[in-house]
Design an enzyme around this catalytic site. Structure first.
Site, PDB file in Angstrom:
ATOM      1  N   SER A 284       7.239  -4.951   6.839  1.00 64.21           N
ATOM      2  CA  SER A 284       7.098  -6.385   7.818  1.00 64.21           C
ATOM      3  C   SER A 284       7.812  -7.327   8.301  1.00 64.21           C
ATOM      4  CB  SER A 284       5.681  -5.510   8.314  1.00 64.21           C
ATOM      5  OG  SER A 284       5.330  -4.692   8.190  1.00 64.21           O
TER       6      SER A 284
ATOM      7  N   ARG B 167       0.812  -1.299   0.260  1.00 69.45           N
ATOM      8  CA  ARG B 167      -0.138   0.193   0.206  1.00 69.45           C
ATOM      9  C   ARG B 167       0.643   1.533   0.132  1.00 69.45           C
ATOM     10  NH1 ARG B 167      -4.029   0.336   4.455  1.00 69.45           N
ATOM     11  NH2 ARG B 167      -2.097   0.716   5.714  1.00 69.45           N
TER      12      ARG B 167
ATOM     13  N   ASP C  91       5.321  -2.947  11.382  1.00 70.97           N
ATOM     14  CA  ASP C  91       4.055  -2.547  11.214  1.00 70.97           C
ATOM     15  C   ASP C  91       3.672  -2.588  13.083  1.00 70.97           C
ATOM     16  OD1 ASP C  91       4.548  -6.106  11.368  1.00 70.97           O
ATOM     17  OD2 ASP C  91       2.398  -6.436  10.576  1.00 70.97           O
TER      18      ASP C  91
HETATM   19  C1  BGC Z   1       8.214 -10.328  10.045  1.00 68.87           C
HETATM   20  C2  BGC Z   1       7.454  -9.178  11.382  1.00 68.87           C
HETATM   21  C3  BGC Z   1       6.124  -8.381  11.242  1.00 68.87           C
HETATM   22  C4  BGC Z   1       5.073  -9.940  11.214  1.00 68.87           C
HETATM   23  C5  BGC Z   1       3.284  -9.617  10.974  1.00 68.87           C
HETATM   24  C6  BGC Z   1       6.612 -12.263  10.390  1.00 68.87           C
HETATM   25  O1  BGC Z   1       6.567 -12.738   9.691  1.00 68.87           O
HETATM   26  O2  BGC Z   1       9.483 -11.443  10.652  1.00 68.87           O
HETATM   27  O3  BGC Z   1       8.464  -8.572  10.738  1.00 68.87           O
HETATM   28  O4  BGC Z   1       5.712  -8.246  11.923  1.00 68.87           O
HETATM   29  O5  BGC Z   1       5.693 -10.565  10.203  1.00 68.87           O
HETATM   30  O6  BGC Z   1       3.618  -8.831   9.844  1.00 68.87           O
END
Ligand code: BGC
Length: 468
Positions: free
Chosen positions: A155, A94, A209
């Site tokens: 994320s 996004r 995130d």
């Molecule tokens: C990632 C994290 C992320 C989470 C939720 C995981 O696979 O390693 O960095 O915060 O997913 O999106």
């Protein structure tokens, strides 16, 4: 400990038609019900993992990485300005334009789909695509000529070297683009934008995130100390004392705190969760593109939940207890049972079978009986409850570690948002296990990845401009 239910056998629900879950299925699912003893083991081990992640000496070999995010201050509601945000964390990407104005927030956004090819192709192609989406969006919204501050919500497990420098440690959630691990994702973004030459941006923050979710919730609720995602992936972050975060060598800028991105999805990658993993967990893991990694995440998050149910249904069908022992080709096809089916099935009021019937029809289980529906729903409940209980145990550890007696948790992610009982299951479990003097609130914190990114950028600007 306040726990009351010591027994492992929790009574399966009785459908209003009077139908009971088949006893052999109840018995076969006991391994999915976490006992209080197992939860205690989980909590002790998880705390130990956090300590190892925080300490300089043990961090290099720690499994739960506890990365300092360089975000030290929470919003105070006075943040203002116009920001761009990018949100990459799953198969949707996004771009957002956000205007903050003392407690008000206006957002415009556009979703772009990341194709399977991009998810596993060269890193430069992924970043070129991101830059292209950003350019298109900036032109459409008439901001291409401005140099707006940008927050990049990325994320994945990232080791931050500063607020604007993030080195990717490893990919998760089905991504595996070459040439990104070990590199600074902010720099890769800037390089891709420079290759185009048609937009200007000022990358003010790279964030996870969970951090965005915490910040977004803290903007309205000053007790927020934890951010949680239960979506495609799962992870948590929390506000830690700077003195505890040994990897964070920065001068104390006032708050004395720093948000820690736990990267708890990796918990168990050293075998620490083997005491409660079951055959379905082992089977799922083997088929992923990152076997042996993110084992905690694979027990909880939306990328795997549907498949866990399917594996259980496959087993009980093959053992002759469901779907006439026959099933269907679709039921036996990996990933045919989507995670959203779990939420839909559990949304059917007890004793009614509207969603579940449609889902079974879609899986070519057209002769499914009411007994099959009752059994399949039970499998969904066991898997989603286990996920909710694991996440709750993790939160209790964090609440105790933070030590404040009144804590709000900002939560986002499709599983938490759309599963009809996930929130209640969590509240119930946390209440059962936490000391009674803790007051906690679990708050849906929508759009943390967008608004949170703008808030991180805005708070950073505010702190930078503060007279010293
Ligand atoms: C990632 C994290 C992320 C989470 C939720 C995981 O696979 O390693 O960095 O915060 O997913 O999106």
């Amino acid at each position: 400990m306040t726990s009351k239910c010591k027994s492992k056998v929790c009574n399966p629900p009785e459908a209003s038609s009077g139908l009971q879950v088949t006893p052999e299925i109840v018995a076969g699912c006991q391994e999915l019900i976490l006992t209080d003893e197992q939860i205690q083991t989980y909590m002790t081990t998880f705390l130990d993992n956090i300590q190892r992640g925080l300490k300089k000496e043990t961090h290099p070999t720690a499994i739960v990485k506890c990365f300092p995010t360089y975000v030290q201050d929470l919003p105070d509601g006075t943040e203002s300005g116009k920001f761009l945000a990018l949100d990459l964390g799953g198969s949707n990407f996004r771009v957002l334009l956000i205007e903050l104005d003392g407690g008000n927030c206006q957002m415009q956004s556009k979703i772009f789909v990341i194709s399977q090819d991009l998810m596993v192709g060269p890193g430069t192609s992924l970043f070129d695509f991101i830059a292209q989406c950003l350019a298109e969006f900036s032109i459409e919204h008439g901001v291409a000529a401005e140099t707006l501050p940008l927050g990049f919500t990325f994320s994945f497990p990232v080791m931050q070297k500063g607020l604007t420098v993030g080195i990717l440690e490893r990919w998760t959630k089905g991504f595996s683009c070459d040439g990104v691990v070990g590199n600074d994702v902010a720099q890769m973004l800037k390089d891709a934008i420079a290759r185009r030459g048609d937009v200007n941006i000022d990358v003010c923050a790279v964030l996870n995130d969970t951090t965005g979710t915490l910040m977004s919730c803290a903007w309205k609720n000053r007790n927020t100390r934890i951010g949680l995602i239960v979506g495609t992936g799962t992870n948590g972050c929390y506000v830690e004392k700077q003195s505890e975060a040994e990897l964070f060598d920065e001068p104390d800028m006032g708050s004395g705190n720093v948000i820690i991105n736990l990267e708890w999805g990796a918990f168990g990658d050293d075998g620490a969760l083997d005491f409660c993993r079951v055959k379905y967990d082992v089977d799922i893991d083997k088929r992923t593109i990152n076997p042996g990694k993110q084992l905690h995440e694979k027990m909880i998050s939306g990328m795997y939940m549907g498949e866990l149910v399917r594996l259980a249904a496959e087993r009980f069908t093959k053992e002759g207890y469901m779907f006439e022992g026959k099933g269907s080709e679709k039921l036996f096809t990996p990933d045919s049972f989507e995670t959203k089916f779990v939420s839909e099935i559990e949304s059917d009021p007890p004793g009614t079978y509207v969603n579940i019937k449609k889902i079974c029809d879609g899986l070519d289980l057209i002769n499914a009986t009411e007994q099959d529906f009752v059994n399949l729903r039970f499998l969904c409940e066991c898997i989603s409850k286990r996920a909710a209980h694991l996440v709750s145990a993790g939160l209790i550890v964090l609440m105790r570690k933070i030590g404040e007696k009144k804590v709000a948790v900002g939560i986002d992610g499709t599983v938490y948002k759309y599963h009809p009982h996930f929130h209640n299951l969590m509240v119930e479990k946390i209440k059962q296990l936490i000391e009674p003097d803790y007051e906690f609130e679990l708050i849906l914190s929508e759009d943390g990845s967008g608004r949170g990114a703008a808030l991180v950028a805005a708070v950073a600007a505010r702190v930078k401009s503060k007279p010293t």
